[in-house]
Design a protein around this motif. Structure first.
Motif, mmCIF file in Angstrom:
data_model
loop_
_atom_site.group_PDB
_atom_site.id
_atom_site.type_symbol
_atom_site.label_atom_id
_atom_site.label_comp_id
_atom_site.label_asym_id
_atom_site.label_seq_id
_atom_site.Cartn_x
_atom_site.Cartn_y
_atom_site.Cartn_z
ATOM 1 N N UNK A 40 2.973 -7.540 -8.042
ATOM 2 C CA UNK A 40 1.696 -6.829 -7.978
ATOM 3 C C UNK A 40 1.905 -5.393 -7.513
ATOM 4 N N UNK A 41 1.526 -4.452 -8.341
ATOM 5 C CA UNK A 41 1.580 -3.038 -7.973
ATOM 6 C C UNK A 41 0.271 -2.675 -7.288
ATOM 7 N N UNK A 42 0.336 -2.397 -5.992
ATOM 8 C CA UNK A 42 -0.854 -2.076 -5.216
ATOM 9 C C UNK A 42 -1.038 -0.562 -5.213
ATOM 10 N N UNK A 43 -2.088 -0.096 -5.856
ATOM 11 C CA UNK A 43 -2.331 1.346 -5.959
ATOM 12 C C UNK A 43 -2.938 1.857 -4.659
ATOM 13 N N UNK A 44 -2.211 2.736 -3.993
ATOM 14 C CA UNK A 44 -2.620 3.246 -2.698
ATOM 15 C C UNK A 44 -2.993 4.719 -2.828
ATOM 16 N N UNK A 45 -4.288 5.005 -2.683
ATOM 17 C CA UNK A 45 -4.761 6.382 -2.820
ATOM 18 C C UNK A 45 -4.715 7.139 -1.507
ATOM 19 N N UNK A 71 4.346 -4.243 -4.331
ATOM 20 C CA UNK A 71 4.965 -2.923 -4.261
ATOM 21 C C UNK A 71 3.839 -1.899 -4.253
ATOM 22 N N UNK A 72 3.839 -1.037 -3.250
ATOM 23 C CA UNK A 72 2.789 -0.020 -3.123
ATOM 24 C C UNK A 72 3.173 1.219 -3.918
ATOM 25 N N UNK A 73 2.203 1.777 -4.610
ATOM 26 C CA UNK A 73 2.445 2.981 -5.414
ATOM 27 C C UNK A 73 1.353 3.999 -5.147
ATOM 28 N N UNK A 74 1.758 5.207 -4.802
ATOM 29 C CA UNK A 74 0.814 6.310 -4.635
ATOM 30 C C UNK A 74 1.083 7.366 -5.681
ATOM 31 N N UNK A 75 0.003 7.868 -6.276
ATOM 32 C CA UNK A 75 0.114 8.959 -7.239
ATOM 33 C C UNK A 75 -0.204 10.271 -6.529
ATOM 34 N N UNK A 133 1.440 3.356 -17.051
ATOM 35 C CA UNK A 133 2.799 3.561 -17.543
ATOM 36 C C UNK A 133 3.844 3.242 -16.499
ATOM 37 N N UNK A 134 3.562 3.593 -15.242
ATOM 38 C CA UNK A 134 4.537 3.348 -14.177
ATOM 39 C C UNK A 134 4.674 1.855 -13.889
ATOM 40 N N UNK A 135 3.577 1.111 -14.014
ATOM 41 C CA UNK A 135 3.629 -0.340 -13.797
ATOM 42 C C UNK A 135 4.624 -0.983 -14.767
ATOM 43 N N UNK A 136 4.619 -0.514 -15.999
ATOM 44 C CA UNK A 136 5.569 -1.034 -16.982
ATOM 45 C C UNK A 136 7.001 -0.690 -16.588
ATOM 46 N N UNK A 137 7.195 0.523 -16.076
ATOM 47 C CA UNK A 137 8.542 0.963 -15.695
ATOM 48 C C UNK A 137 9.145 0.084 -14.610
ATOM 49 N N UNK A 138 8.350 -0.323 -13.650
ATOM 50 C CA UNK A 138 8.886 -1.100 -12.526
ATOM 51 C C UNK A 138 8.733 -2.609 -12.733
ATOM 52 N N UNK A 139 8.207 -3.007 -13.884
ATOM 53 C CA UNK A 139 8.092 -4.430 -14.190
ATOM 54 C C UNK A 139 6.981 -5.150 -13.458
ATOM 55 N N UNK A 140 5.935 -4.418 -13.059
ATOM 56 C CA UNK A 140 4.788 -5.043 -12.397
ATOM 57 C C UNK A 140 3.856 -5.615 -13.458
ATOM 58 N N UNK A 141 3.490 -6.888 -13.323
ATOM 59 C CA UNK A 141 2.613 -7.503 -14.318
ATOM 60 C C UNK A 141 1.150 -7.527 -13.880
ATOM 61 N N UNK A 142 0.867 -7.083 -12.651
ATOM 62 C CA UNK A 142 -0.507 -6.955 -12.172
ATOM 63 C C UNK A 142 -0.657 -5.601 -11.462
ATOM 64 N N UNK A 143 -1.803 -4.971 -11.664
ATOM 65 C CA UNK A 143 -2.105 -3.695 -11.004
ATOM 66 C C UNK A 143 -3.348 -3.904 -10.150
ATOM 67 N N UNK A 144 -3.199 -3.782 -8.840
ATOM 68 C CA UNK A 144 -4.309 -4.029 -7.920
ATOM 69 C C UNK A 144 -4.983 -2.725 -7.525
ATOM 70 N N UNK A 145 -6.299 -2.666 -7.740
ATOM 71 C CA UNK A 145 -7.103 -1.503 -7.369
ATOM 72 C C UNK A 145 -8.046 -1.888 -6.231
ATOM 73 N N UNK A 146 -8.406 -0.917 -5.407
ATOM 74 C CA UNK A 146 -9.168 -1.197 -4.200
ATOM 75 C C UNK A 146 -10.676 -1.172 -4.320
ATOM 76 N N UNK A 147 -11.223 -1.343 -5.510
ATOM 77 C CA UNK A 147 -12.676 -1.351 -5.665
ATOM 78 C C UNK A 147 -13.281 -2.595 -5.012
ATOM 79 N N UNK A 148 -14.425 -2.407 -4.375
ATOM 80 C CA UNK A 148 -15.078 -3.489 -3.647
ATOM 81 C C UNK A 148 -16.428 -3.843 -4.269
ATOM 82 N N UNK A 149 -17.161 -4.739 -3.590
ATOM 83 C CA UNK A 149 -18.443 -5.221 -4.109
ATOM 84 C C UNK A 149 -19.426 -4.093 -4.361
ATOM 85 N N UNK A 150 -19.480 -3.122 -3.445
ATOM 86 C CA UNK A 150 -20.425 -2.013 -3.606
ATOM 87 C C UNK A 150 -20.076 -1.159 -4.814
#
Length: 294
Positions: A40-45, A71-75, A133-150
Motif C-alpha cells: 500500500x502506497x500511503x500518500x502523505x501530503x 510505504x509512505x510517498x510525498x510529492x 505513475x510512481x505507484x507502478x514504479x515501486x510495485x504498489x498495488x494499492x494507493x491510499x488517500x486521506x479523504x474522510x467522511x466530510x
C-alpha cells in the motif's frame, strides 16, 4: 501540566485512536480495501488527514490478521517555502519506508492558471498522474488517500450543486486506465475527530499555500454549509452520509440506472426478470430486509 490533566488528555487520545481504528478497520473490511500481500502506497501530503491515515494504518498493521506492506510517498511540488526536511525527519522517526518524489508542478500550475482562478483542478490532476505513475514504479498495488467522511459528503454536494450529478468520492476505485487501485481508509472518519487526533499526536502539519489560501472556493462554501448544519442540527451529517449507503434507484429519475419504461404491473417493484430471480408476482415476493439495519 498537572498530573490529572495529563491523565485526562491521555484518556481522550486513547478514545480517539480506538474510534479512528474502529472506523478505519470497518471501512477496510466493508470495501475489501486491503488484502493479504498488498503493498500500500500511503500518500502523505503533510496535512492532518494523511498524517492520521498513516498513523492509523501503521497501528492496524501490527494487529491485522493479514500481512501487508506500507510505504509512505510525498510529492514535493516545489512550492515556495515548502519545508523539505519535515517529512523525511518524521518518517525516519516513525520507521516507515518512504520516498520523496520531486516534481515542479507548482510552476506548471502558476503558468497555466490565470491569476485569480482556482488552481485545485489542475493541481490535483498533475499530482494524481505523478503518484499513479510512481505507484507502478515501486510495485504498489494499492494507493491510499486521506479523504474522510466530510470530504465524501462535500464532493456529493459539489457535484449536485455545480455539476448536476449525484456523484461522490468512492471509498475504493480503479483508475481510468485500469492500472491503479485507489482506497480511502478514512471514509467513515469524521474530520473533527481527525483534527483533534492530529493535534493531540503533535503531527508536524505542513499547510498548502498553493490552493489552501484561496478564498471563495466552491468546496469551502460547501464545507461551511455542512459545518453550520452540524452545529445547529446535530446528527444531520450522520444521516446524510448514511443515505449514500442506501441508494434506491427506482425512486430517482435516471432512466439509464433504472428501467422505468419496462415496468409492468403484477410483479414486485414492477420488474419482470427474464432470469426468474425476481419474476414472482408482487404478492409472492418476500419482504426485503436491509441487513445493515439489523
Amino acid at each position: 501540566m498537572s498530573e490529572e490533566l495529563a491523565k485526562q488528555q491521555k484518556t481522550r487520545l486513547n478514545k480517539l485512536q480506538k474510534r479512528l481504528r474502529r472506523e478505519t478497520g470497518r471501512a477496510i473490511e466493508d470495501f475489501n480495501m486491503i488484502e493479504d500481500g498488498d503493498k500500500v502506497m500511503v500518500c502523505l501530503s503533510g496535512g492532518k488527514d494523511s498524517f492520521a491515515m498513516l498513523d492509523i494504518l501503521m497501528n492496524l498493521q501490527k494487529s491485522a490478521p493479514i500481512s501487508f506492506d506500507l510505504v509512505a510517498v510525498n510529492l514535493d511540488q516545489k512550492q515556495p517555502g515548502f519545508p523539505e526536511h519535515v517529512l523525511p525527519e518524521y518518517l525516519t522517526q516513525v520507521g516507515v519506508p518512504f520516498h520523496i518524489v520531486e516534481r515542479d508542478t507548482y510552476s506548471v500550475v502558476k503558468e497555466l492558471v490565470p491569476e485569480g482562478k482556482t488552481t485545485c483542478a489542475l493541481c490535483s490532476r498533475l499530482r494524481r498522474g505523478t503518484l499513479y505513475g510512481f505507484a507502478e514504479q515501486i510495485g504498489a498495488n494499492k494507493i491510499a488517500l486521506g479523504h474522510h467522511r466530510d470530504d465524501i459528503l462535500e464532493t456529493f454536494f459539489l457535484n449536485m450543486f455545480y455539476g448536476g450529478k449525484l456523484k461522490s468520492m468512492p471509498p475504493k476505485l480503479v483508475s481510468d486506465d485500469g492500472k491503479n487501485m485507489v482506497i480511502r481508509p478514512l471514509a467513515y472518519a469524521r474530520e473533527k475527530d481527525i483534527a483533534a487526533y492530529a493535534e493531540m499526536r503533535g503531527f508536524p502539519i505542513i499547510p498548502c499555500n498553493l490552493c489552501g489560501s484561496q478564498d471563495g472556493l466552491q468546496r469551502q462554501v460547501v464545507k461551511e454549509m455542512l459545518q453550520d448544519w452540524d452545529k445547529h442540527h446535530p446528527g444531520r451529517i450522520e444521516t446524510m452520509f448514511r443515505s449514500l449507503r442506501h441508494v434506491v434507484p427506482s425512486h430517482l429519475v435516471d432512466t439509464e440506472l433504472f428501467d422505468f419504461k419496462g415496468l409492468q404491473r403484477g410483479f414486485a417493484h414492477g420488474i419482470s426478470d427474464p432470469d426468474n430471480s425476481f419474476s414472482a408476482p408482487a404478492k409472492e415476493m418476500p419482504e426485503m430486509i436491509d441487513i445493515l439495519s439489523l
